[in-house]
Design an enzyme around this catalytic site. Structure first.
Site, mmCIF file in Angstrom:
data_model
loop_
_atom_site.group_PDB
_atom_site.id
_atom_site.type_symbol
_atom_site.label_atom_id
_atom_site.label_comp_id
_atom_site.label_asym_id
_atom_site.label_seq_id
_atom_site.Cartn_x
_atom_site.Cartn_y
_atom_site.Cartn_z
ATOM 1 N N HIS A 152 1.321 -6.451 -1.533
ATOM 2 C CA HIS A 152 0.052 -6.991 -1.021
ATOM 3 C C HIS A 152 -1.114 -6.209 -1.612
ATOM 4 O O HIS A 152 -0.907 -5.186 -2.259
ATOM 5 C CB HIS A 152 -0.002 -6.901 0.513
ATOM 6 C CG HIS A 152 -0.002 -5.492 1.040
ATOM 7 N ND1 HIS A 152 1.154 -4.813 1.382
ATOM 8 C CD2 HIS A 152 -1.006 -4.605 1.244
ATOM 9 C CE1 HIS A 152 0.845 -3.593 1.785
ATOM 10 N NE2 HIS A 152 -0.472 -3.423 1.714
ATOM 11 N N HIS A 197 1.573 -8.563 6.339
ATOM 12 C CA HIS A 197 0.397 -8.987 5.562
ATOM 13 C C HIS A 197 0.785 -9.281 4.125
ATOM 14 O O HIS A 197 1.554 -8.558 3.491
ATOM 15 C CB HIS A 197 -0.753 -7.990 5.627
ATOM 16 C CG HIS A 197 -0.442 -6.564 5.263
ATOM 17 N ND1 HIS A 197 0.792 -5.987 5.376
ATOM 18 C CD2 HIS A 197 -1.252 -5.599 4.775
ATOM 19 C CE1 HIS A 197 0.723 -4.725 4.988
ATOM 20 N NE2 HIS A 197 -0.498 -4.464 4.606
ATOM 21 N N HIS A 212 -6.744 -1.318 -2.691
ATOM 22 C CA HIS A 212 -5.452 -0.909 -3.245
ATOM 23 C C HIS A 212 -4.503 -2.079 -3.468
ATOM 24 O O HIS A 212 -4.657 -3.144 -2.883
ATOM 25 C CB HIS A 212 -4.769 0.139 -2.357
ATOM 26 C CG HIS A 212 -4.214 -0.366 -1.050
ATOM 27 N ND1 HIS A 212 -4.870 -0.250 0.141
ATOM 28 C CD2 HIS A 212 -3.037 -0.981 -0.755
ATOM 29 C CE1 HIS A 212 -4.128 -0.757 1.124
ATOM 30 N NE2 HIS A 212 -3.012 -1.212 0.610
ATOM 31 N N HIS A 244 0.771 4.085 9.361
ATOM 32 C CA HIS A 244 -0.375 3.310 9.838
ATOM 33 C C HIS A 244 -0.147 2.842 11.271
ATOM 34 O O HIS A 244 0.996 2.600 11.670
ATOM 35 C CB HIS A 244 -0.561 2.046 8.990
ATOM 36 C CG HIS A 244 -1.106 2.288 7.629
ATOM 37 N ND1 HIS A 244 -2.274 2.955 7.399
ATOM 38 C CD2 HIS A 244 -0.657 1.917 6.401
ATOM 39 C CE1 HIS A 244 -2.519 2.991 6.106
ATOM 40 N NE2 HIS A 244 -1.547 2.390 5.470
ATOM 41 N N TYR A 253 -0.737 7.072 -0.199
ATOM 42 C CA TYR A 253 -1.742 6.508 -1.105
ATOM 43 C C TYR A 253 -2.056 7.480 -2.218
ATOM 44 O O TYR A 253 -2.176 8.681 -1.998
ATOM 45 C CB TYR A 253 -3.045 6.212 -0.349
ATOM 46 C CG TYR A 253 -2.947 5.027 0.563
ATOM 47 C CD1 TYR A 253 -3.244 3.755 0.097
ATOM 48 C CD2 TYR A 253 -2.550 5.168 1.881
ATOM 49 C CE1 TYR A 253 -3.151 2.649 0.925
ATOM 50 C CE2 TYR A 253 -2.447 4.070 2.720
ATOM 51 C CZ TYR A 253 -2.759 2.816 2.237
ATOM 52 O OH TYR A 253 -2.652 1.731 3.053
ATOM 53 N N GLU A 263 -0.633 2.017 -3.119
ATOM 54 C CA GLU A 263 0.119 2.443 -1.943
ATOM 55 C C GLU A 263 1.595 2.218 -2.240
ATOM 56 O O GLU A 263 1.951 1.210 -2.861
ATOM 57 C CB GLU A 263 -0.263 1.619 -0.711
ATOM 58 C CG GLU A 263 0.597 1.937 0.519
ATOM 59 C CD GLU A 263 0.361 0.997 1.717
ATOM 60 O OE1 GLU A 263 0.129 -0.209 1.501
ATOM 61 O OE2 GLU A 263 0.412 1.481 2.853
#
Lengths: 305, 94
Positions: A152, A197, A212, A244, A253, A263
């Protein structure tokens, strides 16, 4: 409601030096190089991905993202969504088959946050690196962090509401998670699949900013080993390894040699259609972004290309 | 080893060898006079104006330092390698 978008398929990233970038994405992240073209662009994919490429690197005078592509079910869906994008008010451009090696016709469109996206139905299938008949668990010659797939992107821009409308109403994405400051949505996570996501946006002044590109690893142990490799190769680190709150992914990251953030992550939540949207309140934003430190970091928040 | 003087809200100085960028040299000595971003010439966070000194520079993003600005002495400190003592001003990415 699903509109025939399968999900995130590729990203074209601008780099300042193509050779340094190939070393980073191929030898350190561990993507597989699948092709180069007459423009000098380099094509890569993760070993679990079957389509010919998911990352395209283009040398340019600035870093950042050229565009991100989503695969759709078939050419009928492509034609129908093309008209829907025009009706929504997007500037739409038809990119002929073969402009990217092995990719069919693409419909490129802009978004209220100033990013360029495209949809397409056909891409050459080269298969997973382990093949598709009695495959072994993983290829034995993987390099570096052994990224399994491009997963993503997170993008920054001002008109989050406009882009939410475009992605949900025209393209059929679901809003899986959001961060709200009162009535103002400051972050939105969107999917068309069971991934938490396929794309995410954070509200920021300006347009078209690239935060990112993210790559999936198999496990938390692989995230830790990616962190070890970042130190061994003296790669520019941003933050992590940590977890997260948003999506609950385990993450680290860092930056490519041109300053684009990458990431690598593992784990996290799944989304099933019909689930309620998860909401993070602005006062919990530190925990939402960095679940352990529970405070934001200026570089992670403000550095984009 | 060259002496690098930084004019910023917190004036500071550090020593930097020719093979390290100014930003890398600064970070190696735990000095905090210039903002640290991507360290790759892409984000503009570590922008400086070079006031005095010789240097070599690697390619940096024209989104944050146009060719004209580069000619006027602006640069991203992660892409600047000293060739003499230098005096620079931290200007950030505005």
């Amino acid at each position: 409601m699903q509109k025939g978008v399968i999900g995130t398929a590729h990203v074209q990233i601008r780099v300042l030096d193509i050779d340094e970038a190939v070393t980073h994405y191929r030898d350190r992240l561990g993507l597989l190089e699948t092709d180069r073209d007459s423009q000098g662009r380099v094509y890569l994919k993760g070993w679990t991905e079957a389509d010919k490429f998911s990352v395209v690197l283009r040398e340019a005078d600035e870093a950042g993202m050229d565009f991100m592509g989503f695969k759709v079910l078939n050419n009928e869906v492509l034609a129908s969504l093309r008209q829907d994008l025009i009706d929504f008010g997007c500037n739409v451009e038809d990119i002929p088959a073969g402009e990217l090696n092995g990719c069919g016709p693409r419909v490129r469109f802009d978004s209220p946050t100033g990013h360029m996206f495209e949809i397409f139905a056909e891409k050459e299938v080269v298969g997973r690196a382990t093949g598709h008949r009695n495959p072994d668990a993983w290829p034995m010659d993987l390099k570096g962090m052994k990224a399994t797939r491009f997963d993503h992107c997170l993008l920054y821009g001002d008109d989050l509401d406009g882009t939410l409308k475009l992605f949900t109403e025209v393209l059929g994405f679901w809003l899986t998670e959001q961060a709200m400051d009162g009535d103002v949505r400051i972050a939105q996570f969107l999917t068309t699949s069971m991934k938490e996501h396929e794309i995410a946006f954070i509200r920021a002044e300006g347009k078209g900013m690239f935060h990112h590109a993210s790559f999936l690893l198999e496990s938390w142990d692989d995230v830790l080993k990616a962190a070890d490799l970042i130190s061994m190769w003296d790669i520019s680190i941003d933050i992590g390894p940590t977890r997260h709150g948003l999506t609950h992914g385990q993450t680290i990251y860092f930056f490519d040699p041109s300053g684009n953030r990458n990431e690598t992550f593992a784990g996290g939540d799944w989304y099933v259609p019909g689930m309620p949207t998860t909401t993070w309140d602005a006062e919990k934003l530190g925990k939402a972004v960095f679940y352990h430190a529970r405070e934001l970091n200026e570089r992670f928040l403000n550095v984009t290309t | 080893m060259f002496h690098i003087e930084v004019i910023s809200s917190d004036d500071a100085s550090f020593e930097c060898p020719p093979e390290k960028s100014l930003l890398h040299g600064m970070e190696s000595q735990s000095v905090k006079a210039i903002n640290v971003g991507c360290r790759g010439g892409g984000c503009g966070f570590c922008k400086i104006r070079i006031l005095e000194g010789e240097f070599e520079a690697k390619k940096m993003s024209i989104k944050f330092v146009t060719k004209e600005a580069q000619a006027a002495g602006f640069a991203l400190s992660c892409r600047v390698f000293p060739r003499s003592n230098m005096r620079v001003m931290a200007v950030g990415n505005d």
